[in-house]
Scaffold this active site. Sequence first.
Site, PDB file in Angstrom:
ATOM      1  N   LYS A 290       0.837  -1.205   0.000  1.00 36.29           N
ATOM      2  CA  LYS A 290       0.000   0.000   0.000  1.00 36.29           C
ATOM      3  C   LYS A 290       0.874   1.259   0.000  1.00 36.29           C
ATOM      4  CE  LYS A 290      -3.030   2.538   3.016  1.00 36.29           C
ATOM      5  NZ  LYS A 290      -2.533   2.822   4.341  1.00 36.29           N
TER       6      LYS A 290
ATOM      7  N   ASP B 188      -6.846   1.436   0.979  1.00 33.26           N
ATOM      8  CA  ASP B 188      -6.882   1.758   2.405  1.00 33.26           C
ATOM      9  C   ASP B 188      -8.274   1.393   2.924  1.00 33.26           C
ATOM     10  OD1 ASP B 188      -8.609   3.711   1.521  1.00 33.26           O
ATOM     11  OD2 ASP B 188      -7.661   5.340   2.630  1.00 33.26           O
TER      12      ASP B 188
END
Length: 216
Positions: free
Chosen positions: A125, A144
Site C-alpha cells: 500500500k 486503504d
Amino acid sequence: MPKRADLPEHAREILGRLEREYPGAKCALDYTTPFELLIATILSAQCTDKRVNMVTPHLFRTYPDVASMASARQEDVEEIIKSTGFFRSKAKSIVGVANALLDQHGGRVPDTMDALVRLPGVGRKTANVILGNAFGKDEGIVVDTHVGRLSVRLGFTKETDPVKVEQALIPLFPREKWTLLAHLLIEHGRRTCEARRPKCGECVLNDICPSAEVEA
Ligand code: SF4
C-alpha cells in the site's frame, strides 16, 4: 450486486461520476519530495492525514534530508511525531527506512515496487502511494480502509483483504486511472460514504449503488 459481465460498465460509470464530483482529488498528505511522502505515509497508519500534516513541517525542518533522518535519535523523533499514535514503532520505522535508503539506494527513494517493498516497514500500500503520487507511476491501486469499504459497497468485490480488493479493481479500471481512482474513492468515503453512516440520500452514486440505503 451488478452481474460480473456488467462490472466494467458499472465501474466506468462510477469513475466518471466521481471524477465530475471531485475534480481536484489528490493525495491529502503534504510533501515536497518522494522521501517526505514516504515518511508522511508511514506516519499516516492509523492516523488522519490532517494530523500527519500538522506534524511533518516540524519533522522535516528538524531532519531535512535522508542523511539527517538516518542519524536522528529515535527518542527525538518520537517526541515530534507523538500525536500521530503508535509513535515508538513509527519512529523506529522512519529512522530504519532512512538508514536503508542510505545503505542500499545512495539516499534516494527507489521508484520500483520490488525495491520499495524490500524497505523496512514498507508494504504494497505504501509503495503504491509513493509510485503513484511521487513518481507518477500507476503500478497498482492503493487500498486503504475507504477504498476497501467502498469497493464492497459499490459491488466491485466481496473480498475484504486489501491485496484481493486490489486484484479485483485492477481489471475494472484503465491503468492510467489507478492512482486517481484511489483518491476519488477516499474522498467519497470521507465526505459521503462514511463507514458508520453513509449519506446515501445525497450520494451521486445512489441510483447505481447496490448498497444504497435510501433512494435519492
Ligand atoms: S449510495 Fe450510499 S452506500 Fe452507496 S456509495 Fe453512496 S453513500 Fe455509499
